[in-house]
Write a protein that holds these residues in place. Structure first.
Motif, PDB file in Angstrom:
ATOM      1  N   UNK A  26      15.645 -10.641 -11.251  1.00  0.00           N
ATOM      2  CA  UNK A  26      15.836 -10.141 -12.611  1.00  0.00           C
ATOM      3  C   UNK A  26      15.628 -11.258 -13.617  1.00  0.00           C
ATOM      4  N   UNK A  27      14.843 -10.986 -14.593  1.00  0.00           N
ATOM      5  CA  UNK A  27      14.684 -11.935 -15.695  1.00  0.00           C
ATOM      6  C   UNK A  27      15.532 -11.393 -16.843  1.00  0.00           C
ATOM      7  N   UNK A  28      16.645 -12.035 -17.103  1.00  0.00           N
ATOM      8  CA  UNK A  28      17.606 -11.496 -18.057  1.00  0.00           C
ATOM      9  C   UNK A  28      17.334 -12.013 -19.456  1.00  0.00           C
ATOM     10  N   UNK A  29      17.533 -11.128 -20.369  1.00  0.00           N
ATOM     11  CA  UNK A  29      17.371 -11.497 -21.778  1.00  0.00           C
ATOM     12  C   UNK A  29      18.744 -11.874 -22.326  1.00  0.00           C
ATOM     13  N   UNK A  30      18.789 -13.014 -22.964  1.00  0.00           N
ATOM     14  CA  UNK A  30      20.069 -13.457 -23.507  1.00  0.00           C
ATOM     15  C   UNK A  30      20.421 -12.647 -24.746  1.00  0.00           C
ATOM     16  N   UNK A  31      21.663 -12.247 -24.837  1.00  0.00           N
ATOM     17  CA  UNK A  31      22.108 -11.451 -25.980  1.00  0.00           C
ATOM     18  C   UNK A  31      23.501 -11.923 -26.387  1.00  0.00           C
ATOM     19  N   UNK A  43      33.137  -4.426 -15.668  1.00  0.00           N
ATOM     20  CA  UNK A  43      32.395  -4.672 -14.432  1.00  0.00           C
ATOM     21  C   UNK A  43      33.325  -4.926 -13.273  1.00  0.00           C
ATOM     22  N   UNK A  47      32.371  -2.239 -10.256  1.00  0.00           N
ATOM     23  CA  UNK A  47      31.810  -2.801  -9.014  1.00  0.00           C
ATOM     24  C   UNK A  47      31.028  -4.042  -9.388  1.00  0.00           C
ATOM     25  N   UNK A  49      27.502  -6.039  -9.419  1.00  0.00           N
ATOM     26  CA  UNK A  49      26.122  -5.611  -9.630  1.00  0.00           C
ATOM     27  C   UNK A  49      25.355  -5.738  -8.310  1.00  0.00           C
ATOM     28  N   UNK A  53      18.260  -2.814  -7.021  1.00  0.00           N
ATOM     29  CA  UNK A  53      18.693  -1.759  -7.911  1.00  0.00           C
ATOM     30  C   UNK A  53      17.475  -1.009  -8.398  1.00  0.00           C
ATOM     31  N   UNK A  56      13.881  -1.879 -13.233  1.00  0.00           N
ATOM     32  CA  UNK A  56      14.100  -1.836 -14.674  1.00  0.00           C
ATOM     33  C   UNK A  56      12.797  -1.512 -15.394  1.00  0.00           C
ATOM     34  N   UNK A  58      10.961  -2.271 -17.970  1.00  0.00           N
ATOM     35  CA  UNK A  58      10.799  -3.217 -19.064  1.00  0.00           C
ATOM     36  C   UNK A  58       9.341  -3.285 -19.484  1.00  0.00           C
TER      37      UNK A  58
END
Lengths: 622, 296
Positions: A26-31, A43, A47, A49, A53, A56, A58
């Motif tokens: 997963x390449x997560x976007x910082x927010x 969470x 459960x 993560x 899965x 996504x 994207x």
């Protein structure tokens, strides 16, 4: 739309791979948010993560899927028809046969016929639709495919590398090869760029049957006068050791008389120029007694220029320095000595049995009525070995010797009429024995094998189980041939002094051989490793002198030999009457017009993929 | 967003003029202001009775009641009183988040309440805080100090992490007059750290109004994709792919947290206003007055 390379669509397998990678990594976007407190608590309560899965959805994933699909689709080479394609054309396959015979080196067209043929062929390739497929066949002694495919750039490159040879073109074989490459369902054409100087039998291609393509001849050059050395050979002067007589034939293939000068040189020293006068279409035979010790001779025609200089020169390596030494261990050597001395390039040394020692140095040792336990180096021919021989024991002699079995395909019986041999040869007595494990029977009788061949360790051995004086074999025509075959089998490394263009040359290496290098007249070389196998060098289409260098284990001095290839021949040197080959007039199976195939759009797809790649890069790094 | 000119433009000031601050007031020792208060005192305008205690002025004994019930009661009445308004503005980093930023909205709300207070001649003290008490404006009074208030608020910058409990406990020790009004404008983040401080204020007799600021996306997040959440205040990082069940659980937790804050305040007589930053600030002010029963 047509997919020209459907296999490339297999690259679509990249799509699920990309999705899988996105699922796993997963390449997560910082927010930034005001607090992670409630998210962490949520969470923790729900459960952890999961690693795998739902993929996504994207923008990055969509772009990458699109790029992979475009690449796979583009490599599939889709072609569209109609207005979108800007016109339609027919799928086609063009097979170019490029004559690489010696006559294509004639300079009656500048710079020479082969170069002109190459330019014309390249012009034709340039005129083909980029999506057309092309095959280029070099039509030499052995036709060879230089290129086959749809990349016309590679086809042009292969064309540029093609070179003419010094031999004749095997036109029927080339046409057979071209016919086998015809592609069903599309328009095929075979175009032959040739000087058309074919012999009559090669010019008639009708026996090949129907050609499933349009055949077109592109004659290169026109009728041209020529003179040539068509034969060059040497023979040993009878009764004089190491002296040879040279024989040359000079032919005039023109309608006018010519007066060339034939210049002979031996080992680089000009010996004797001869002024010749040749009437139209005539030929003259020349003889020279060569000086003792001459090893390499050359005959060259000078005078008025002619369009094919290649056949104005001929070279020959005299067999003196490359002769095979044969040791004949016999108390009654006359019959065998005559037969062995008749073999070109051999020197026979007679050794009385009492004088024999195992350290004899010979390519072949012939044992007549004896066979020592310790065999010498080189090949061994055993004739009627003693009954108590360690290598070939027998139960005494037998008179039941009528030939009942013959291995007709044996190399020892090459050029021998096996049936005639069986019928005409009588043997009074032969040894009664069974073929030992190390040997194979070539000729056999009820009493046992009459002729055996095999190997004792690394020593090749041939055995005759009967006494020659007890048979009529020495008086048969086949006897000298059989002896020559046996010697060539036991010592095959003797090079021929002259080889026809395109004919392969074979050498048997020994255990001591490290490498064998064949150097062409142009200077390029091909190296083979030794070790006891048979080495065959087939690239002999270049005219001139070939140098063979053999390096041996334990020796710092390599062994050098040579042979020559001469271009002149009655067929290739005669440039007067080109004739187009005859093919079936109405070939069946020719497809006049194949299915239409549109313009390929892979460049467009590549451009789009490149653009999307740039967007993907921007999205990934924003 | 944080510059003074944008924070308080002309339109904003005109909107302030239209508002009136109503508040309860307690009797001041000397000054009488314009605000009504729930605190009862002796005055001509009747409000209530209580039993007589030693020291009460005999003039306030209601003799009619004494005649009927034979018990001594004194009359109590509402009286106008001077009011000191304390504005306590959360300047932590979590307040910087939101669209508009909660800090921006908090300063506008503080400006509105302070403007009205000064316009009505109430005394005003405005203080910003994060992990400690920051700059203070006041105490001051009068319309002429309005510009100074706006400048003060315009120059405030968000600070570090906050510790609301510690700040409120520290502030509760300040000198104050009975019945002074403390308006706390905060997002109450990080959760759980405000109740002790509020209790300390109550024990010291403060009237408290809690304006709980929330960005709508804190209540109903619209997160998509694979994220790494970064806590604006603590810099805590949390990888998150917001599955529906996680989002629902988040909403539940936030709602419970808000409910807990509201319940806590109601049980202790603290006026609690939950305000979303997308609301017009007039809504905040009117909500405040309605909450306090000053308008219907």
């Amino acid at each position: 739309m047509t997919i020209l390379q459907p296999l490339a669509l297999g690259l679509l397998v990249l799509l699920p791979i990309i999705i899988l990678l996105h699922m796993l990594r997963v390449r997560r976007q910082q927010l930034a948010i005001s607090s992670t407190y409630f998210w962490r608590a949520a969470m923790r309560e729900i459960r952890e993560q999961p690693r795998l899965r739902r993929p996504p959805l994207t923008l990055l994933l969509l772009l990458q899927l699109l790029i992979a699909a475009l690449i796979a689709f583009g490599l599939g080479r889709p072609a569209v028809q109609g207005v979108l394609a800007g016109g339609e054309f027919q799928a086609s396959h063009t097979i170019l046969l490029l004559d690489a015979s010696a006559s294509m080196q004639a300079t009656d067209v500048a710079p020479n016929r082969f170069a002109v043929a190459r330019v014309r062929a390249e012009g034709l390739l340039n005129g083909l639709d980029p999506a057309a497929t092309a095959t280029i066949i070099r039509m030499g002694v052995t036709p060879r495919i230089l290129y086959s495919g749809d990349d016309l750039g590679l086809a042009r490159a292969a064309l540029g590398r093609a070179q003419p040879g010094a031999g004749a073109a095997d036109v029927p074989e080339a046409m057979r090869l071209a016919n086998s490459l015809v592609k069903p369902g599309i328009r095929n054409q075979i175009i032959i760029y040739s000087s058309l100087d074919f012999p009559p039998d090669a010019a008639d291609l009708r026996p090949l049957g129907p050609i499933a393509a349009t055949v077109k001849f592109e004659p290169i050059g026109g009728p041209a006068p020529n003179r040539a050395i068509t034969v060059l050979s040497a023979r040993a002067l009878p009764g004089v050791a190491n002296r040879y007589q040279l024989f040359a034939r000079v032919s005039n293939f023109s309608g006018d008389a010519v007066t060339p000068v034939a210049r002979l040189s031996a080992d680089g020293i000009t010996l004797e120029p001869r002024q010749l006068r040749l009437n139209p279409g005539a030929q003259v035979d020349l003889r020279w007694d060569l000086p003792p010790g001459a090893s390499r001779v050359e005959v060259r025609l000078t005078g008025a220029d002619d369009p094919l200089p290649l056949d104005d020169v001929a070279q020959l390596i005299l067999p003196g320095q490359s002769s095979r030494r044969i040791a004949l261990v016999s108390a009654q050597p006359d019959i065998l000595k005559r037969a062995l001395e008749a073999i070109p390039g051999t020197v026979v040394q007679v050794i009385p049995p009492k004088s024999y020692s195992a350290d004899v140095q010979a390519a072949v040792t012939v044992f007549d009525n004896l066979l020592p336990d310790q065999l010498p180096a080189g090949g061994v021919l055993a004739i009627h070995p003693p009954a108590a021989s360690a290598h070939l024991p027998s139960e005494g002699d037998s008179s039941d010797t009528k030939i009942t079995r013959i291995q007709g395909n044996s190399r020892l019986l090459e050029a021998i009429d096996a049936a005639n041999l069986a019928a005409s040869v009588t043997i009074n007595q032969a040894q009664r024995l069974k073929a030992p494990a190390w040997a194979n029977e070539v000729i056999g009788a009820n009493s046992g094998p009459l002729l055996l061949e095999g190997s004792l360790g690394s020593t090749p051995v041939v055995a005759l189980t009967f006494n020659l004086v007890e048979s009529n074999l020495p008086s048969r025509v086949s006897f000298p041939i059989l002896m020559a075959n046996i010697v060539n089998h036991l010592a095959p490394d003797a090079l021929p002094t002259v080889v026809e263009p395109g004919r392969p040359v074979s050498l048997r290496t020994t255990a001591q051989t490290n490498t064998i290098t064949f150097q062409r007249p142009s200077g390029s070389a091909e190296r083979f490793s030794g070790g006891g196998g048979l080495v065959t060098f087939a690239d002999t289409e270049e005219a001139g002198r070939y140098l063979v260098t053999e390096t041996l284990a334990g020796s710092t001095t390599p062994r050098e030999r040579a042979f020559t290839v001469n271009a002149g021949s009655d067929v290739e040197s005669d440039l007067r009457s080109p004739r187009a080959p005859r093919v079936n007039d109405a070939p069946s199976g020719v497809v006049a017009g194949g299915p239409t195939r549109g313009r390929e759009i892979w460049p467009l797809l590549a451009l789009v993929a490149l653009g999307i790649l740039a967007i993907e890069w921007w999205v990934a790094h924003r | 967003m944080s510059s003074g000119t944008v924070l308080f433009d002309e339109e904003f000031r005109q909107r302030l003029e239209r508002l009136t601050l109503l508040s309860r007031r307690v009797l001041a020792q000397s000054l009488v202001g314009e605000h009504r208060s729930r605190h009862r005192t002796f005055a001509a305008e009747f409000a209530d009775y209580r039993s007589y205690t030693q020291g009460d002025d005999f003039r306030h004994i209601d003799w009619n009641i004494y005649a009927r019930m034979e018990s001594v009661f004194v009359r109590l009445s509402e009286a106008n009183q001077d009011l000191t308004v304390h504005l306590l503005i959360d300047s932590s980093r979590s307040m910087e988040w939101g669209e508009p930023a909660k800090f921006f909205y908090a300063r506008r709300a503080a400006a509105a309440l302070g403007y009205i207070a000064l316009n009505r001649f109430d005394r005003l003290v405005a203080t910003a805080f994060s992990d400690r008490l920051l700059a203070t404006y006041g105490p001051t009074r009068g319309r002429g100090r309005i510009l100074g208030l706006l400048d003060f608020l315009g120059e405030l910058q968000p600070g570090a992490q906050t510790d609301i409990d510690a700040i409120l406990q520290q502030y509760s020790l300040r000198t104050r007059r009975r019945g002074d009004l403390l308006v706390l404008v905060s997002d109450l983040l990080p959760p759980g750290g405000y109740q002790t401080g509020l209790r300390a204020l109550l024990e010291r007799g403060w009237q408290i109004v809690l304006i709980h600021l929330l960005d709508p996306r804190e209540l109903d997040p619209t997160l998509r994709g694979d994220l790494e959440l970064v806590d604006q205040e603590t810099d805590d990082r949390l990888p998150l792919t917001p599955a529906p069940d996680v989002v629902e659980r988040y909403k539940g937790l936030v709602a419970a947290w808000c409910e807990e804050a509201e319940t806590f305040c109601k049980r202790r007589g603290i006026d609690y206003l939950r305000v979303q930053t997308t609301w017009p600030f007039e809504t905040l002010v009117l909500g405040y007055m309605e909450q306090r029963g000053l308008i219907s």
